[in-house]
Design an enzyme around this catalytic site. Structure first.
Site: not given
Lengths: 348, 467
Positions: B321-323, B467
């Site tokens: 999810w962060h990247g 993000f």
């Protein structure tokens, strides 16, 4: 308590808070008026001072107070870092943000504004490749575009050839707002302090295509006007002159097309300018368009399509900066313009 | 528009006055709040506004579908399709399409997935989470579908639109439609939080990034092992200052508008183990992942090992999810694996450790594991990560003594005295709130100016906004 009273008392409370916010904001603006003016110049390309306020002594005191503190800080650190043989200039970062008016004076006026073609520099054989020895250093100059590309170049140079580099690239900088960041001055100081630099790689542009200040109180020069171009060329030439004086080669990377049409058209104009200056000085020029597969002056795509139809993403969503892949592609192309002599090829 | 820009500051004062002038009508106040939120989003890109409008309409429809057929398979299917579809289309198609293409290539097959050229809308990751909380609450029968305007504001509420904290519908919707008129909440604390945010972001985060972190992470092979170590410590502190500072700022803004946002940080480097770290770091996200990912996957209800697997999966997904990159995936996996190891340890050796120094050792160990995982989080490429790790293997006391021993020692001391520091900070913050409101803005204005004076120039960026 009835609801209306409640609303009334809440409103009074809110008014008190508004007053508090206003007082805080006033103190902040009073003390930071110089930085705010520079920010405004750089972002809105206009002189944002409020008429009459500049002449007010108590208002001006805020600016003087901050400037005096700034001087005190600089003097403090300068004395602290003083070495016995201290004839070196102050660090480029500290000295890079003086008052705009001093900068304009500092930049030597070589040609009258809007004069016909200034005298061409001593003609030398145009470079076809930048030659470096393993003990040489490379200096990266530029804005956030360079901030993305420089680390890949620095990594390759170091790992493959053990060549060190100096990366002073800084976001939001360019050549149009020396009051915010003065690249010619920074280049001068860096070249004086680092005698091993044999190559400068410059990559900037997107922060520049706007009306720009020349001196305090004078009207801004309109972007695209002859005066703007003459003044801007002077700053580019200052970098080339400094490089020549220190026997340093230059690779100038022209900014690529952008998603926004207006910015993209402006980049096409700057590319021509950079290219003509590079040719005049016989130095290397590379257009990022060639790397990213943009075949004309307007096309834009965040993807680069290879011959077999595979797409790789080279630009990020803002339509200005590069993805890691894009950065690497540009770095590789710059590397192809550099020839390292007498090196032992090592992968560290 | 950055919440730290001069433009935002000036607009906010005007907005604030107008907002409270309209306090007689909740509805009008909410409309103003919604218009402001949409205007901020549109200031980034008008398309982002259209996407949010479309998304809000879809969530509104799904809310009514959920109310009519709560907990049904097709209702969940529709929600999942919307959420995953948006994530794939706007955020992950490049990652998956490239991976797919490479996968086929290794099998000797020539082929590729179509790629649509779209921009990732600002705040999308967060409003999708907000919508999940809303729709799941309706399905669980704890919430009724909200009126269109309320729902639109819940999804767009500007303080938490760009980088969280992750709101829960059952917490924020009642504040959008309160039973009594709104009031400015704890104005002194709110402004104190804004000042704290300035210290953390302008001074600490930017200074660390410029001096310790960015140069090393950009070109790891150009630095000594000890400088690499310092940059990792530096980044661990930088990301905390950056993200918690941002949370302080938006919490302060929300209080001034009469809203309370959920708590997002609780001094994470006080944690004595990884589980505790996640109870203290990005709390609104970790509880979201627990409630909407880990528990629906089965939580620990299906046996010990399945529970661990679920935990691992939840952390890997949180990483992604962060990247969309392998580095974030590894970061998530490291935290998942670390949590499982801690669980095994806690099961094997239950009870608290009381011997002297146990607390300090536990904190240092936790900090170092978290810092190790940050290497993957911060490095631009896997190759850079490798350079960092290879560099670290050459660490020596000798190198440290000749190099950045002072910085390294300062970081370790900071972690060691952290509990005491937290206590002092709390006292200082409480003392600042005893200054009478009449004069409060003057020391506040001078303090913020002093911090800005001491800080490197430029408006700091928010790491989590991307993000």
């Amino acid at each position: 308590m009835p609801a209306s009273d409640n609303v009334g008392s809440q409103f009074i409370k809110a008014l008190q808070v508004t007053l508090g916010l206003l007082v805080t904001a006033l103190i902040l603006v009073w003390l930071n008026q110089t930085s705010i003016r520079l920010y405004c110049q750089q972002k809105y390309h206009a002189d944002c001072s409020v008429p009459g306020l500049g002449d007010n002594a108590s208002w001006g005191f805020g600016a003087r107070l901050t400037a005096a503190m700034d001087d005190a800080r600089n003097a403090f650190f300068a004395r602290l870092e003083e070495t016995p043989a201290s004839d070196q200039p102050a660090s480029p970062v500290a000295a890079a943000e003086p008052e705009p008016e001093t900068i304009v004076q500092a930049a030597p006026v070589q040609a009258p504004v809007a004069a016909p073609e200034p005298p061409a520099p001593v003609k030398i054989t145009p470079l076809t490749i930048a030659n470096l020895n393993p003990s040489d250093e490379v200096f990266f100059v530029g804005d956030s575009l360079m901030q993305g590309v420089a680390p890949h170049l620095a990594n390759t140079l170091l790992k493959r050839y053990k060549i060190n580099s100096i990366n002073l690239s800084k976001q939001s900088t360019g050549l149009a707002y020396p009051g915010f960041f003065n690249w010619p001055l920074t280049v001068e100081q860096t070249l004086l302090a680092n005698h091993n630099i044999r190559l400068i790689v410059v990559f900037l542009g997107p922060n520049d295509p706007w009306d720009m200040p020349v001196a305090k109180g004078k009207p801004f020069l309109r972007f695209h006007s002859a005066d703007w171009e003459a003044s801007y060329r002077q700053r580019v030439e200052r970098i080339y002159d400094l490089a020549r004086a220190h026997n340093v080669q230059v690779i100038w990377v022209g900014p690529p097309n952008m998603r926004k049409d207006k910015l993209s058209t402006a980049m096409a104009y700057l590319r021509e300018l950079y290219k003509s200056e590079a040719e005049r000085y016989g130095q290397l020029y590379l257009s990022a368009n060639d790397v990213l597969g943009y075949h004309d002056e307007t096309s834009f795509s965040p993807y680069l399509e290879s011959a077999d139809g595979k797409k790789v993403k080279t630009r990020v969503d803002d339509g200005i900066h590069f993805t890691t892949t894009g950065q690497k592609l540009i770095a590789e192309r710059v590397m192809s313009l550099i020839n390292i002599q007498n090196h032992d090829l090592t992968e560290r | 528009m950055s919440y730290f820009s001069i433009e935002f500051g000036l607009c906010f004062i005007l907005f604030f006055l107008l907002y409270w002038c309209l306090n007689f009508s909740l509805r009008v106040q909410n409309v103003l709040l919604l218009v402001a939120s949409y205007a901020i989003l549109a200031s980034f890109n008008l398309t982002f506004l259209y996407v949010l409008l479309g998304y809000s309409a879809a969530v509104f429809a799904l809310g009514h579908l959920s109310a009519r057929y709560p907990g049904r398979r097709f209702t969940y299917g529709a929600i999942l399709a919307l959420v995953l579809g948006c994530f794939y289309f706007f955020k992950y198609q490049d990652f998956f399409a490239t991976g797919f293409q490479q996968g086929l290539q290794t099998l000797g097959i020539d082929g590729s997935l179509p790629i649509w050229e779209v921009l990732l809308p600002v705040g999308m990751s967060f409003y999708i989470f907000h919508s999940v909380s809303y729709l799941m609450s309706i399905n669980r029968g704890t919430l009724k579908p909200a009126a269109p305007l309320d729902l639109a504001l819940y999804l767009a509420f500007f303080p938490s639109l760009i980088a969280g904290p992750v709101n829960r519908a059952e917490h924020l919707l009642p504040q959008i439609n309160p039973s009594a008129p709104r009031q400015v909440l704890e104005p002194q604390r709110a402004l104190g939080l804004v000042a704290l945010a300035v210290v953390k972001l302008f001074l600490f985060s930017t200074w660390l990034a410029n001096n310790w972190v960015d140069p090393v992470f950009d070109t790891p092979s150009g630095f000594s092992p000890e400088q690499i170590l310092l940059s990792i410590y530096g980044y661990s502190l930088q990301i905390y200052f950056n993200f918690s500072g941002y949370t302080n700022l938006v919490t302060g803004i929300a209080l001034l508008l009469g809203f309370r946002l959920p708590r997002n940080f609780d001094y994470p480097y006080l944690a004595r183990n990884l589980k505790e770290f996640w109870d203290r770091w990005h709390i609104s996200l970790s509880t979201f992942i627990r409630d909407y990912l880990y528990i629906p996957l089965g939580g620990n209800r299906k046996g010990y090992w399945r529970g661990n697997l679920n935990l691992f999966l939840a952390m890997v997904i949180s990483g992604l999810w962060h990247g969309a990159s392998v580095n974030f995936l590894i970061w998530g996996a490291l935290h998942g694996a670390g949590l499982i190891v801690y669980r095994l340890y806690a099961r094997t050796f239950p009870g608290p450790r009381t011997w002297p120094g146990a607390d300090l050792l536990a904190r240092l160990l936790t900090f170092h594991y978290v810092a190790f995982a940050w290497i993957f989080f911060r490095s631009a490429t896997l190759e850079d990560t490798q350079d960092m790790l290879v560099g670290l293997t050459h660490l020596s006391f000798e190198g440290l003594a000749q190099g950045p021993w002072a910085g390294v020692l300062a970081c370790l001391t900071l972690i060691a005295v952290y509990p005491w520091l937290v206590q002092s900070l709390r006292q200082a913050f409480a003392a600042s709130r005893r200054i009478p409101w009449l004069v409060y803005p003057i020391p506040l204005g001078l303090f913020i100016s002093l911090v800005i004076f001491a800080s490197p120039s430029g408006v700091p960026g928010f790491i989590y906004a991307s993000f």
